[in-house]
Design a protein around this motif. Structure first.
Motif, PDB file in Angstrom:
ATOM      1  N   HIS A 661      10.030  18.400  79.044  1.00  0.00           N
ATOM      2  CA  HIS A 661       8.720  18.677  79.644  1.00  0.00           C
ATOM      3  C   HIS A 661       8.359  20.134  79.392  1.00  0.00           C
ATOM      4  O   HIS A 661       9.169  21.032  79.595  1.00  0.00           O
ATOM      5  CB  HIS A 661       8.764  18.392  81.152  1.00  0.00           C
ATOM      6  CG  HIS A 661       7.615  18.977  81.897  1.00  0.00           C
ATOM      7  ND1 HIS A 661       6.320  18.534  81.731  1.00  0.00           N
ATOM      8  CD2 HIS A 661       7.547  20.000  82.783  1.00  0.00           C
ATOM      9  CE1 HIS A 661       5.520  19.260  82.494  1.00  0.00           C
ATOM     10  NE2 HIS A 661       6.234  20.151  83.141  1.00  0.00           N
ATOM     11  N   CYS A 663       5.169  23.120  79.946  1.00  0.00           N
ATOM     12  CA  CYS A 663       3.912  23.385  80.639  1.00  0.00           C
ATOM     13  C   CYS A 663       3.658  24.877  80.664  1.00  0.00           C
ATOM     14  O   CYS A 663       4.417  25.640  80.086  1.00  0.00           O
ATOM     15  CB  CYS A 663       3.949  22.833  82.066  1.00  0.00           C
ATOM     16  SG  CYS A 663       5.250  23.534  83.076  1.00  0.00           S
ATOM     17  N   ASP A 745       0.434  16.435  84.621  1.00  0.00           N
ATOM     18  CA  ASP A 745       0.688  17.667  83.875  1.00  0.00           C
ATOM     19  C   ASP A 745       2.038  18.293  84.164  1.00  0.00           C
ATOM     20  O   ASP A 745       2.611  18.995  83.351  1.00  0.00           O
ATOM     21  CB  ASP A 745      -0.351  18.721  84.289  1.00  0.00           C
ATOM     22  CG  ASP A 745      -1.535  18.746  83.347  1.00  0.00           C
ATOM     23  OD1 ASP A 745      -1.402  18.240  82.220  1.00  0.00           O
ATOM     24  OD2 ASP A 745      -2.576  19.278  83.750  1.00  0.00           O
ATOM     25  N   CYS A 746       2.480  18.149  85.409  1.00  0.00           N
ATOM     26  CA  CYS A 746       3.678  18.877  85.835  1.00  0.00           C
ATOM     27  C   CYS A 746       4.177  18.214  87.122  1.00  0.00           C
ATOM     28  O   CYS A 746       3.659  17.180  87.541  1.00  0.00           O
ATOM     29  CB  CYS A 746       3.315  20.355  86.064  1.00  0.00           C
ATOM     30  SG  CYS A 746       4.725  21.441  86.341  1.00  0.00           S
ATOM     31  N   GLY A 747       5.188  18.822  87.728  1.00  0.00           N
ATOM     32  CA  GLY A 747       5.771  18.270  88.951  1.00  0.00           C
ATOM     33  C   GLY A 747       4.785  18.302  90.119  1.00  0.00           C
ATOM     34  O   GLY A 747       3.814  19.047  90.112  1.00  0.00           O
TER      35      GLY A 747
HETATM   36 ZN   LIG Z   1       5.800  21.739  84.450  1.00  0.00          ZN
END
Ligand SMILES: [Zn+2]
Ligand code: MET
Length: 777
Positions: A661, A663, A745-747
């Motif tokens: 992942h 970002c 997009d992300c956590g």
């Molecule tokens: Zn992230």
């Protein structure tokens, strides 16, 4: 000898959040309405006074501009925006004090999106990106700087105001949405320089003897113009500002922190400014120009601030080496000042606060206060002769030798394992074979998943804190986490996600969690470093050889997998990100340290797979962040960083699906490196940029799984089904459906549950809608 002289000791800036994050608390209380502007200003003033007094106590001269005024309520680039009056038109309707406008730009309000934030050079600090167009108004507003100058003078201290320089300011700005086609912020340079001239005149009128103007753009190859063009712009600007006679303006210290300015140094020295700083930690001395005398000639009327004390790490400076560098300059006839490589805002306040740290380890460290004292020591040596500081030099030598020989710093078993790593160890089976072997996982087209963390509720934080303090026992805490994992698994099943996660409730932070479980790391108590605005992080210290005494995540992941038929991803933080967000030992190349971390993670993956996990995600959000500013160093960096990720993951059998992942930044420009990670599936932040990354990926012919984020998790907004479906369609136009994953997009750790559940339900429906349309077509 130059006519205007800076004392021989200086720093480029000092942490401003306060030893106990007093500024954070004061600003947040003001935001909440629990205190008013006058109270906030009073706290800030006390904090500044304490800082100035401390800097004098640590050995910086009170007179002559040695002490920078690097205070900021939020961000130094935002400060420059205010000083230049460059308030974007979309904020023109805001009324109230300067501070009201300032915080509206920083954080937005009900009617205004805030300025975008992005990383400051290759640090983990974020600045507020200026928005400039053809009509941006510019007008000098020196009031904050002048006020602080007077305030310091009342305290008997002649400070040096600090400004981000005009070239750097505009090169870091973005064109506003209203800007015309092809407009570049740097096109406004002449207008901006005129305002800097006004600011300088105002500062001189208020009694400033020196001003510091930071132009780190000088060391970066990652900007929209080449480094040579940046240098040419800097020459033009400072020829103009320098032409104002000293007296009508303060003497100028021009700085080039964060990288290597050696190729430009002689040209900078020849400018009509009174002092130039060079980062001699990241950068080097221009040996040829030094040997030929060209450097001395260029600096005949200019002081050189030798940035020999590292402002990016927390290690005690090798004083003898630093002194030798400074002496070489002095012996070449250059008026030399001892300085730091950059603003100390990137290091915590004071090692003395770390009473719980092992005393031996503590003796190897230097936070901001210790660095200031080191600068003062070196400066004393420069003026009084080496003999005057021989006791300090000898003591440092003894401590560094102690560090080199201390148990844990070099462990034979770990070193021989790294030495034995072969190219083979970094290679997985061929892509096609992996695809075949992974078919058994039963993953559908447009598979839906999340990035790992679920909301960190107040309850979770409370339980973790109580466990940390020993208020609840191991068993109770374990039970709490298991219940939390079960809840998150059931929730994901109900939402209808295809690949599940355990939710990361046990993690305080994605790096610190691992740092606490690996040998070779230490964790500080008060080692806060500003990340942006009122946010600070507490990086761990990687001091010794790294190994993994016990499995770190297997308990949680295998429990989660035991609860469901659907695959659960194991979740690890990658070696590059672990290094990027820690303070890392400086006694060996980062690549060696990365290999040690990678091997520990490799063992963890083995254990996860043995425990029944068949998908493992290794997050590398910081991959782009550590990319050197200097183009010449980028290939070597990408080589070792990609190599470390591969070493961590390549032990996995072909049937194990490896995810990663990414970002926080633009990955388009390092797409080859992203490909080089050879992950089976890569999720990447994309929603805010409306899938920009898809195009370079499509052009690249990327052949493995890819999940461009379709849900922007940075705001509580719930994206609709149609909105997310549209983003999936944009991606599907460039990337075949069997490669495409659907994820946020992300956590989700910063989100609340209500918005998370609603958004994820929409995400699952969006994937379903696009799948059905494909079947019908
Ligand atoms: Zn992230
Ligand atoms: C900054 S990237 C965060 C990745 C991590 N797995 C999470 O979901 O929080």
């Amino acid at each position: 000898m130059p006519a205007h002289t800076l004392p021989t000791a200086t720093i480029l800036g000092y942490p401003r959040i306060g030893r106990r994050r007093e500024l954070k608390r004061a600003v947040e209380s003001y935001w909440r309405g629990a205190s008013d502007e006058a109270e906030l200003r009073a706290t800030a003033k006390d904090l500044r006074a304490a800082t100035l007094a401390r800097l004098v106590e640590l050995g910086l001269p009170a007179e002559g501009g040695a002490i920078p005024d690097s205070f900021s309520f939020y961000d130094q680039v935002l400060d420059a925006t205010l000083a230049l009056g460059a308030i974007p038109e979309r904020f023109a309707d805001i009324s109230g004090s300067d501070l009201v406008t300032y915080f509206a730009l920083a954080r937005g309000d009900r009617d205004h999106q805030p300025l975008e934030m992005t990383k400051w050079f290759d640090t983990n600090y974020h600045y507020s990106v200026p928005e400039i167009d053809e009509r941006t108004p510019f007008g000098a507003n020196a009031s904050a700087l002048v006020e602080r100058l007077a305030e310091a003078a009342d305290q008997g201290i002649e400070t040096r105001p600090v400004l981000v320089g005009p070239v750097t300011y505009l090169l870091l700005a973005k064109a506003s949405d209203e800007a015309g086609e092809g407009f570049r912020p740097i096109d406004r340079l002449a207008d901006v320089v005129a305002v800097y001239a006004e600011l300088l005149r105002a500062l001189a009128a208020a009694g400033a003897q020196w001003v510091q103007i930071d132009e780190p753009a000088l060391v970066s190859d990652s900007l929209s113009v080449s480094r040579e063009e940046t240098l040419a712009l800097v020459e033009r600007v400072y020829a103009e500002l320098g032409a104002i006679p000293v007296g009508e303006r303060p003497a100028i210290l021009l700085t080039a922190p964060y990288g290597d300015s050696s190729a430009a140094l002689a040209r900078l020295g020849a400018l009509p400014v009174e002092a130039v700083q060079a980062d001699l930690v990241r950068g080097s001395l221009p040996e040829d120009a030094l040997a030929s005398g060209a450097l001395a000639e260029a600096f005949a009327d200019t002081q050189l601030v030798a940035g020999v004390v590292d402002g990016r790490n927390i290690w005690r400076t090798d004083l003898r080496a630093a002194f030798a560098t400074a002496e070489r300059l002095k012996n070449a006839g250059i008026a030399t000042v001892i300085g730091t490589s950059n603003n100390l805002q990137h290091v915590p306040h004071d090692v003395a606060d770390e009473t719980k740290l092992d005393a031996r380890l503590r003796s190897w460290l230097a936070f901001a206060d210790q660095k200031v004292a080191q600068v003062a020591t070196l400066a004393r040596g420069l003026s009084e002769g080496a003999a005057a500081i021989e006791p300090e030099l000898a003591e440092t030598e003894r401590i560094l030798a102690d560090r080199a020989a201390a148990p844990g710093v070099r462990i034979d078993g770990i070193r021989s394992r790294v030495d034995a790593v072969t190219a083979e160890d970094r290679n997985r089976a061929a892509e096609g074979d992996r695809r075949d072997a992974q078919r058994g996982l039963g993953i559908p087209e447009l598979a839906t998943t999340t990035i790992g963390s679920f909301p960190q509720t107040a309850e979770i934080r409370k339980a973790r804190a109580a466990h940390g303090k020993g208020e609840i026992d191991e068993e109770t805490y374990e039970g709490f986490l298991r219940a939390e994992i079960e809840r998150v698994i059931r929730l994901q099943e109900e939402i209808g996600l295809d690949v599940l996660v355990h939710g990361e409730a046990e993690r305080n932070d994605m790096v610190q969690y691992f740092a606490e479980l690996l040998d070779g790391f230490a964790v500080t108590e008060h080692g806060w470093v500003q990340s942006y605005g009122t946010r600070a992080t507490r990086p761990s210290i990687l001091w010794g050889d790294v190994s993994r005494p016990n499995p770190m995540t297997v308990r949680w992941s295998s429990y989660a997998q035991s609860l469901t038929e659907r695959p659960v991803k194991g979740m690890l933080t990658g070696p590059v990100t672990i290094l990027a967000w820690s303070f890392v030992r400086d006694d060996q190349p980062l690549s060696d340290t990365a290999s040690q971390v990678a091997l520990a993670l490799r063992d963890e993956i083995d254990d996860l797979v043995d425990a029944g996990i068949s998908i493992v995600q290794v997050d590398e959000p910081a991959l782009r962040e550590l990319l050197p500013l200097d183009r010449d160093r980028q290939a070597a960096y990408l080589d070792w960083s990609v190599g470390a990720f591969r070493l961590a993951t390549a032990g996995a059998a072909p049937g194990v699906q490896i995810h990663t992942h990414l970002c926080y930044s633009e990955f388009g420009e390092i797409i080859d490196a992203v490909d080089g990670l050879d992950a089976d599936v890569t999720s990447i932040e994309a929603a805010r940029s409306r899938m920009d990354v898809v195009e370079p990926l499509g052009d690249h012919g990327y052949s493995r799984g890819i999940g461009p984020g379709v849900y922007d998790i940075h705001s509580p907004r719930i994206p609709s089904v149609e909105e997310q479906a549209e983003l999936i369609r944009i991606a599907a136009a460039r990337i075949p459906g069997e490669q495409l994953w659907v994820n946020p997009d992300c956590g989700l750790k910063t989100r609340g549950y209500d918005e998370t559940v609603a958004s994820l339900k929409n995400l699952v429906s969006a994937a379903q809608t696009v799948r059905e349309a494909a079947v019908r077509a």
